[in-house]
Structure formats: structure tokens, C-alpha cells
Design an enzyme around this catalytic site. Structure first.
Site, mmCIF file in Angstrom:
data_model
loop_
_atom_site.group_PDB
_atom_site.id
_atom_site.type_symbol
_atom_site.label_atom_id
_atom_site.label_comp_id
_atom_site.label_asym_id
_atom_site.label_seq_id
_atom_site.Cartn_x
_atom_site.Cartn_y
_atom_site.Cartn_z
ATOM 1 N N GLY A 66 -11.646 0.165 6.729
ATOM 2 C CA GLY A 66 -10.313 -0.413 6.760
ATOM 3 C C GLY A 66 -9.303 0.568 7.326
ATOM 4 N N CYS A 67 -8.145 0.062 7.712
ATOM 5 C CA CYS A 67 -7.124 0.898 8.350
ATOM 6 C C CYS A 67 -6.549 1.935 7.382
ATOM 7 C CB CYS A 67 -6.026 0.026 8.944
ATOM 8 S SG CYS A 67 -5.336 -1.208 7.813
ATOM 9 N N TYR A 68 -6.173 1.499 6.176
ATOM 10 C CA TYR A 68 -5.665 2.450 5.185
ATOM 11 C C TYR A 68 -6.736 3.474 4.814
ATOM 12 C CZ TYR A 68 -1.437 -0.306 4.022
ATOM 13 O OH TYR A 68 -0.223 -0.953 4.040
#
Length: 343
Positions: free
Chosen positions: A146-148
Site C-alpha cells: 500500500g501507499c502509506y
């Protein structure tokens, strides 16, 4: 190499198309969408006129297996866990951009995502694709991070892997542009709600928390938990993550930079800022870079790490292509060598 993209009309799928058009070793074989078929992408996205003429098709696994070497799945969570299986069984390269295969514990997935989990045998086959720290470079089934999670893990990895920090001290304050919420609009992502505003959301309950913890505890099993907050900010693209940790022993600014420089010496997409320089979101926009700035406060004994990336590129499609390059033995930066868009 021939690739198919499932979920081509979402933001992640569109970024895959944009980036793969610059990849000399890849051709797009088929594009697939749940929401639209028969039309070309340019019908919905005029910026693709005369650039991408492939029609949008229904998902036909037999056709995809026949025409493709690699399948990118860029759908919301809860879909890939069902549709990815025939491509894995057929031995294709499969890269899933959703969260369906990231968590090795099925119960954790069901708790944090609120959906039934993928079959355990397929979860076991999936390699977590944090590109700079891949365990099995030959793996052909990738759960793209995921991006985070990417921004947080790249920001903190050198310190955690070296076990230099108090494992109870990790605080992450992460902020995302609105595209991180996906293409489907909601009340919280409406222009009038996001413009000139900042909103805290999913406090202590963001689904990337167990993903981050899973990787952190592989590096240091003594980490019990992290404090993690997420906010929406009024920009289209970008993740701005500020991480606070306490070292077990005092550390100098020079030692901190030396550690990070050596860790990422051979990582083409991680750029460590000079001392007392901190990255901005704009310096990575539309690129596959993750830029990191560092500071140490002797008075409080706190290390601050600032990690920025583009949530649609390094946080999604760009890292997916980076993972493809690794599994296919291409140069890791193939199709990803371009200057960020600025200003």
C-alpha cells in the site's frame, strides 16, 4: 513481454497504462474493466486519445492466459482474492495492487478489511513486494504494498533493521492526496469538503497498519505496536509521512545520514536528502521516487524522518512495474526513468 491490466479504468490502472507505454520491453495485450466494455479508454479519458486504442473487455481468464505473460490487477480490495487464482495456477506473473494478498494472517485481513480472505494457499504463495527489500526476487506472484505502507517502511527500515530504536516509540503521521481514496467519489472526498481543509480519518484503524506491522516485526520482532494516523490533504497526488522514533542510544546527524545512505546505496528510487534538507511532495510528483529527510533532536532524543512519494506511482503502479522488472530480470528502473513533474 505481453501484459494484461484488470481494472484499467481506475486511477491505479490508468497509471499502469501511462508508465507501461514508456517501457521498451512491455506491450499491453488486453485491458479489462468491470464498469465499461467495448469502448476504448479514450472514450472516458480524452488525454489518452491516439495513445491507447485497445478496447476495454470483460474479464475472460482463458483469453488473458493465452495472450499474456503478466497480469496486473488494479481493483479495489475484495476482488483480486477471487479473480487472481486462475492466473497464479497458470504460472503467469501476477501483480496485485490491492490488499487482498498482503496479510499472511487471514483473520487479520477479515478484521481490518471487513471482507472474507483469500484461500490460505494463495496467500502463502504471494510475495510482499516492497521492492527495495524483496526476500524472493524470483517470485512470480506479488502482493504490491500500500501507499502509506511503502512510505512508512522505506522511511523507517534502516533504523528498524539495525535495531537502533526503542521498539515502543514509533509514531507515524501520514497525509495523503485525494486520489488515494480512489476514483469513486464520496462525501468526504467532495471538492467542497477537501478544498482548503485537512481531515483526519481512520484513526487507529487504517488497513495499512497490520501490513506495516507485519513487515516491521520481520525486521525486529520486539516491536509491539505503532501509533499511526492518516489525514487527507487538498492535493491530487502525494503522500507526506512524518515518523518519530527514539534511538536506544544518542546518534549524530552524520551517523544517521551514513546509515540511510548505505542502506539505499543501490536503490535507484530512494533519494536521501542532504543534512537539514527535507523533501516536499512536489519533488516526487508523477515519479517513482521516495525522497527521505532526516533530523535528530539531542534535547528530546527523537529522530524525525520525513518520507514523501506519489501514491499512484511509487505507492501503486510504479512499484508494481518495479516489481515486474525484478521478476523479469529487467533493469529495475526500466520504464520508470523520468523526471518528476514540476512545478
Amino acid at each position: 513481454m505481453k501484459v494484461s491490466i484488470i481494472g484499467a479504468t481506475g486511477y491505479g490502472g490508468l497509471e499502469l497504462i501511462r508508465l507501461l507505454h514508456q517501457h521498451a520491453s512491455v506491450d499491453i495485450a488486453t485491458l479489462h474493466s468491470f464498469s465499461a466494455q467495448s469502448e476504448t479508454l479514450a472514450t472516458f479519458y480524452p488525454h489518452l486519445k491516439d495513445l491507447e486504442a485497445s478496447p476495454l473487455e470483460k474479464i475472460n481468464s482463458a483469453e488473458i492466459i493465452e495472450k499474456s505473460d503478466t497480469v496486473f490487477i488494479a481493483t479495489p480490495s475484495g476482488i483480486a482474492k477471487d479473480i487472481a487464482l486462475p492466473y497464479v495456477d497458470a504460472g503467469l506473473n501476477v501483480i496485485d495492487l490491492s490488499g487482498d494478498f498482503r496479510l499472511k494472517d487471514r483473520q487479520l485481513y477479515e478484521k481490518w478489511y471487513g471482507k472474507s480472505a483469500a484461500p490460505i494457499e494463495y496467500i502463502a504463495k504471494a510475495e510482499y513486494g516492497l521492492a527495495e527489500f524483496r526476500d524472493k526476487k524470483e517470485a512470480r506472484f506479488i502482493a504490491n504494498p500500500g501507499c502509506y505502507a511503502t512510505a512508512t517502511l522505506l522511511g523507517i527500515a534502516p533504523l528498524v533493521k539495525s535495531q537502533l530504536i526503542d521498539p515502543t516509540s514509533i509514531i507515524v503521521d501520514a497525509k495523503s492526496g485525494i486520489s488515494g481514496a480512489g476514483k469513486v467519489p464520496s462525501a468526504s472526498t467532495h471538492f467542497t469538503e477537501t478544498n482548503e481543509n485537512m481531515t483526519l480519518y481512520k484513526m487507529n484503524s487504517h488497513q495499512h497498519i497490520p501490513e506495516i506491522m507485519q513487515q516491521l516485526t520481520k525486521w525486529d520482532e520486539t516491536i509491539p505496536a505503532i501509533q499511526f494516523s492518516t489525514s487527507l490533504i487538498p492535493i491530487t497526488r502525494g503522500i507526506f509521512t512524518t515518523i518519530y522514533v527514539k534511538p536506544k542510544n544518542p546518534i549524530t546527524q552524520k551517523e544517521l545520514h551514513t546509515l540511510y545512505k548505505s542502506t539505499y546505496e543501490n536503490a535507484p528510487f530512494v533519494r536521501i536528502q542532504p543534512e537539514n534538507v527535507y523533501p516536499t511532495v512536489k519533488q516526487v510528483t508523477a515519479s517513482n521516487y521516495c525522497d527521505i529527510g532526516l533530523a535528530y533532536n539531542e534535547k528530546t532524543n527523537v529522530i524525525t524522518i520525513v518520507s514523501v512519494l506519489d501514491n499512484l506511482v511509487k505507492g501503486a503502479a510504479g512499484q508494481a512495474i518495479q516489481n515486474l522488472n525484478i521478476m523479469a530480470n529487467f533493469a529495475e528502473s526500466d520504464g520508470l526513468r523520468f523526471i518528476p513533474v514540476y512545478p
